[in-house]
Design a protein around this motif. Sequence first.
Motif, PDB file in Angstrom:
ATOM      1  N   THR A 127      53.097  20.945   9.274  1.00 51.57           N
ATOM      2  CA  THR A 127      53.496  20.689  10.658  1.00 51.57           C
ATOM      3  C   THR A 127      54.759  19.839  10.666  1.00 51.57           C
ATOM      4  O   THR A 127      55.164  19.312   9.625  1.00 51.57           O
ATOM      5  CB  THR A 127      52.387  19.968  11.445  1.00 51.57           C
ATOM      6  N   LYS A 128      55.354  19.676  11.831  1.00 52.11           N
ATOM      7  CA  LYS A 128      56.590  18.892  11.938  1.00 52.11           C
ATOM      8  C   LYS A 128      56.357  17.401  11.705  1.00 52.11           C
ATOM      9  O   LYS A 128      57.302  16.665  11.467  1.00 52.11           O
ATOM     10  CB  LYS A 128      57.224  19.088  13.318  1.00 52.11           C
ATOM     11  N   LYS A 129      55.112  16.974  11.755  1.00 51.13           N
ATOM     12  CA  LYS A 129      54.802  15.546  11.592  1.00 51.13           C
ATOM     13  C   LYS A 129      55.312  15.042  10.244  1.00 51.13           C
ATOM     14  O   LYS A 129      55.028  15.622   9.203  1.00 51.13           O
ATOM     15  CB  LYS A 129      53.289  15.347  11.702  1.00 51.13           C
ATOM     16  N   ASN A 130      56.066  13.966  10.281  1.00 51.41           N
ATOM     17  CA  ASN A 130      56.566  13.268   9.084  1.00 51.41           C
ATOM     18  C   ASN A 130      57.505  14.107   8.220  1.00 51.41           C
ATOM     19  O   ASN A 130      57.636  13.847   7.033  1.00 51.41           O
ATOM     20  CB  ASN A 130      55.406  12.758   8.220  1.00 51.41           C
ATOM     21  N   GLN A 131      58.170  15.108   8.785  1.00 58.56           N
ATOM     22  CA  GLN A 131      59.138  15.892   8.027  1.00 58.56           C
ATOM     23  C   GLN A 131      60.536  15.431   8.420  1.00 58.56           C
ATOM     24  O   GLN A 131      60.803  15.154   9.596  1.00 58.56           O
ATOM     25  CB  GLN A 131      58.979  17.392   8.306  1.00 58.56           C
ATOM     26  N   LYS A 132      61.422  15.379   7.452  1.00 59.52           N
ATOM     27  CA  LYS A 132      62.787  14.910   7.695  1.00 59.52           C
ATOM     28  C   LYS A 132      63.658  16.093   8.116  1.00 59.52           C
ATOM     29  O   LYS A 132      63.819  17.053   7.359  1.00 59.52           O
ATOM     30  CB  LYS A 132      63.347  14.256   6.442  1.00 59.52           C
ATOM     31  N   LEU A 133      64.225  16.007   9.322  1.00 60.54           N
ATOM     32  CA  LEU A 133      65.112  17.039   9.844  1.00 60.54           C
ATOM     33  C   LEU A 133      66.440  16.996   9.089  1.00 60.54           C
ATOM     34  O   LEU A 133      67.060  15.938   8.962  1.00 60.54           O
ATOM     35  CB  LEU A 133      65.343  16.827  11.342  1.00 60.54           C
ATOM     36  N   ILE A 134      66.877  18.155   8.583  1.00 60.92           N
ATOM     37  CA  ILE A 134      68.126  18.242   7.824  1.00 60.92           C
ATOM     38  C   ILE A 134      69.238  18.873   8.655  1.00 60.92           C
ATOM     39  O   ILE A 134      70.366  18.393   8.663  1.00 60.92           O
ATOM     40  CB  ILE A 134      67.918  19.081   6.530  1.00 60.92           C
ATOM     41  N   LEU A 135      68.922  19.978   9.346  1.00 63.24           N
ATOM     42  CA  LEU A 135      69.934  20.743  10.063  1.00 63.24           C
ATOM     43  C   LEU A 135      69.277  21.499  11.209  1.00 63.24           C
ATOM     44  O   LEU A 135      68.177  22.033  11.040  1.00 63.24           O
ATOM     45  CB  LEU A 135      70.602  21.749   9.103  1.00 63.24           C
ATOM     46  N   THR A 136      69.956  21.557  12.357  1.00 62.64           N
ATOM     47  CA  THR A 136      69.471  22.332  13.497  1.00 62.64           C
ATOM     48  C   THR A 136      70.588  23.196  14.041  1.00 62.64           C
ATOM     49  O   THR A 136      71.723  22.742  14.164  1.00 62.64           O
ATOM     50  CB  THR A 136      68.976  21.402  14.635  1.00 62.64           C
ATOM     51  N   ASP A 137      70.255  24.443  14.347  1.00 65.95           N
ATOM     52  CA  ASP A 137      71.155  25.350  15.055  1.00 65.95           C
ATOM     53  C   ASP A 137      70.388  25.837  16.277  1.00 65.95           C
ATOM     54  O   ASP A 137      69.565  26.754  16.175  1.00 65.95           O
ATOM     55  CB  ASP A 137      71.582  26.523  14.168  1.00 65.95           C
ATOM     56  N   GLU A 138      70.618  25.189  17.428  1.00 66.88           N
ATOM     57  CA  GLU A 138      69.867  25.514  18.642  1.00 66.88           C
ATOM     58  C   GLU A 138      70.143  26.935  19.105  1.00 66.88           C
ATOM     59  O   GLU A 138      69.232  27.612  19.589  1.00 66.88           O
ATOM     60  CB  GLU A 138      70.191  24.509  19.744  1.00 66.88           C
ATOM     61  N   GLU A 139      71.375  27.403  18.979  1.00 64.05           N
ATOM     62  CA  GLU A 139      71.721  28.755  19.430  1.00 64.05           C
ATOM     63  C   GLU A 139      70.965  29.821  18.641  1.00 64.05           C
ATOM     64  O   GLU A 139      70.475  30.792  19.202  1.00 64.05           O
ATOM     65  CB  GLU A 139      73.231  28.978  19.293  1.00 64.05           C
ATOM     66  N   LYS A 140      70.839  29.633  17.338  1.00 64.33           N
ATOM     67  CA  LYS A 140      70.129  30.606  16.491  1.00 64.33           C
ATOM     68  C   LYS A 140      68.650  30.260  16.334  1.00 64.33           C
ATOM     69  O   LYS A 140      67.932  30.958  15.634  1.00 64.33           O
ATOM     70  CB  LYS A 140      70.807  30.706  15.124  1.00 64.33           C
ATOM     71  N   ASP A 141      68.204  29.187  16.967  1.00 64.81           N
ATOM     72  CA  ASP A 141      66.807  28.762  16.996  1.00 64.81           C
ATOM     73  C   ASP A 141      66.198  28.565  15.611  1.00 64.81           C
ATOM     74  O   ASP A 141      65.183  29.162  15.266  1.00 64.81           O
ATOM     75  CB  ASP A 141      65.938  29.741  17.800  1.00 64.81           C
ATOM     76  N   TYR A 142      66.839  27.713  14.816  1.00 69.91           N
ATOM     77  CA  TYR A 142      66.194  27.305  13.577  1.00 69.91           C
ATOM     78  C   TYR A 142      66.569  25.863  13.254  1.00 69.91           C
ATOM     79  O   TYR A 142      67.618  25.368  13.654  1.00 69.91           O
ATOM     80  CB  TYR A 142      66.544  28.227  12.400  1.00 69.91           C
ATOM     81  N   HIS A 179      61.082  26.649  14.332  1.00 72.29           N
ATOM     82  CA  HIS A 179      61.742  27.220  15.501  1.00 72.29           C
ATOM     83  C   HIS A 179      61.185  26.550  16.753  1.00 72.29           C
ATOM     84  O   HIS A 179      60.041  26.099  16.767  1.00 72.29           O
ATOM     85  CB  HIS A 179      61.495  28.728  15.568  1.00 72.29           C
ATOM     86  N   THR A 180      61.993  26.514  17.816  1.00 73.06           N
ATOM     87  CA  THR A 180      61.529  25.913  19.064  1.00 73.06           C
ATOM     88  C   THR A 180      61.450  26.912  20.214  1.00 73.06           C
ATOM     89  O   THR A 180      60.642  26.750  21.121  1.00 73.06           O
ATOM     90  CB  THR A 180      62.436  24.738  19.500  1.00 73.06           C
ATOM     91  N   LYS A 181      62.277  27.965  20.187  1.00 76.01           N
ATOM     92  CA  LYS A 181      62.311  28.930  21.290  1.00 76.01           C
ATOM     93  C   LYS A 181      61.456  30.169  21.022  1.00 76.01           C
ATOM     94  O   LYS A 181      61.134  30.904  21.945  1.00 76.01           O
ATOM     95  CB  LYS A 181      63.745  29.390  21.548  1.00 76.01           C
ATOM     96  N   TYR A 182      61.125  30.406  19.758  1.00 81.89           N
ATOM     97  CA  TYR A 182      60.403  31.615  19.382  1.00 81.89           C
ATOM     98  C   TYR A 182      59.203  31.306  18.498  1.00 81.89           C
ATOM     99  O   TYR A 182      59.240  30.388  17.680  1.00 81.89           O
ATOM    100  CB  TYR A 182      61.316  32.588  18.616  1.00 81.89           C
ATOM    101  N   ILE A 183      58.161  32.106  18.662  1.00 81.02           N
ATOM    102  CA  ILE A 183      57.020  32.162  17.753  1.00 81.02           C
ATOM    103  C   ILE A 183      57.342  33.254  16.747  1.00 81.02           C
ATOM    104  O   ILE A 183      57.931  34.276  17.104  1.00 81.02           O
ATOM    105  CB  ILE A 183      55.737  32.529  18.539  1.00 81.02           C
ATOM    106  N   ASP A 184      56.994  33.060  15.490  1.00 80.27           N
ATOM    107  CA  ASP A 184      57.176  34.080  14.450  1.00 80.27           C
ATOM    108  C   ASP A 184      55.848  34.756  14.138  1.00 80.27           C
ATOM    109  O   ASP A 184      54.859  34.070  13.853  1.00 80.27           O
ATOM    110  CB  ASP A 184      57.637  33.454  13.124  1.00 80.27           C
ATOM    111  N   ILE A 185      55.841  36.076  14.161  1.00 81.34           N
ATOM    112  CA  ILE A 185      54.776  36.851  13.526  1.00 81.34           C
ATOM    113  C   ILE A 185      55.417  37.435  12.273  1.00 81.34           C
ATOM    114  O   ILE A 185      56.375  38.205  12.380  1.00 81.34           O
ATOM    115  CB  ILE A 185      54.248  37.999  14.411  1.00 81.34           C
TER     116      ILE A 185
END
Length: 148
Positions: A86-101, A66-72
Motif C-alpha cells: 500500500t502507499k503507507k510508508n512508501q517514499k514518493l520518487i516521481l509523479t506524472d499527473e497527466e499520465k497518471d503514474y 495510480h490515482t485516476k485509474y484502477i488497473d485490471i
Amino acid sequence: MILDKIENYKLYENLSERIAKGFEFIRNTDLTQIESGKYQIDNDAVFAIVQEYDTKEAEDCKLEGHTKYIDIQYVIKGVELMGVTTKKNQKLILTDEEKDYSFYEGDSSLIRVEEGMFTIFFPDDLHRPCVKADQISKVKKVVIKVQI
C-alpha cells in the motif's frame, strides 16, 4: 488489491459498470491473437493496453501507483511475480499527473500471477509488475485502465 482467476470475474464485475466493461473486453476478445497496443473500450473511461515483454529482476522493476485509474492486469501468456504493497510508508520518487503514474521507493511482497489470472489495483495499492518468477520469461498481458 484483488488476485483471482478469470473464471471468477463475476465476483467483481458488480464493483462498477466500468470494471464490468473491462472484464467484457477480456472475455470477448481473442487475446492470444491481439497485437500489442492501446485499444479503446469506452473512450478514456475504459481502455486496454496489450503488452509483451520479458520479465526482469525485481530491482529492475519500478514500484508504481495510480490515482485516476484502477488497473485490471490480466496475464494472457506466461507467468510473472508482482510486488504489492500500500502507499503507507512508501517514499514518493516521481509523479506524472497527466499520465497518471507515480513511482515509489519501498518494499513490497511478491505474488505469483500466472496465465489466466488477474489482479485489480486500486489507488491505494502499489504494484511492481514484470518481475521474473523462476527464470526470465516472455509474458503477454493486457492492462485495463478503468477511470475512477
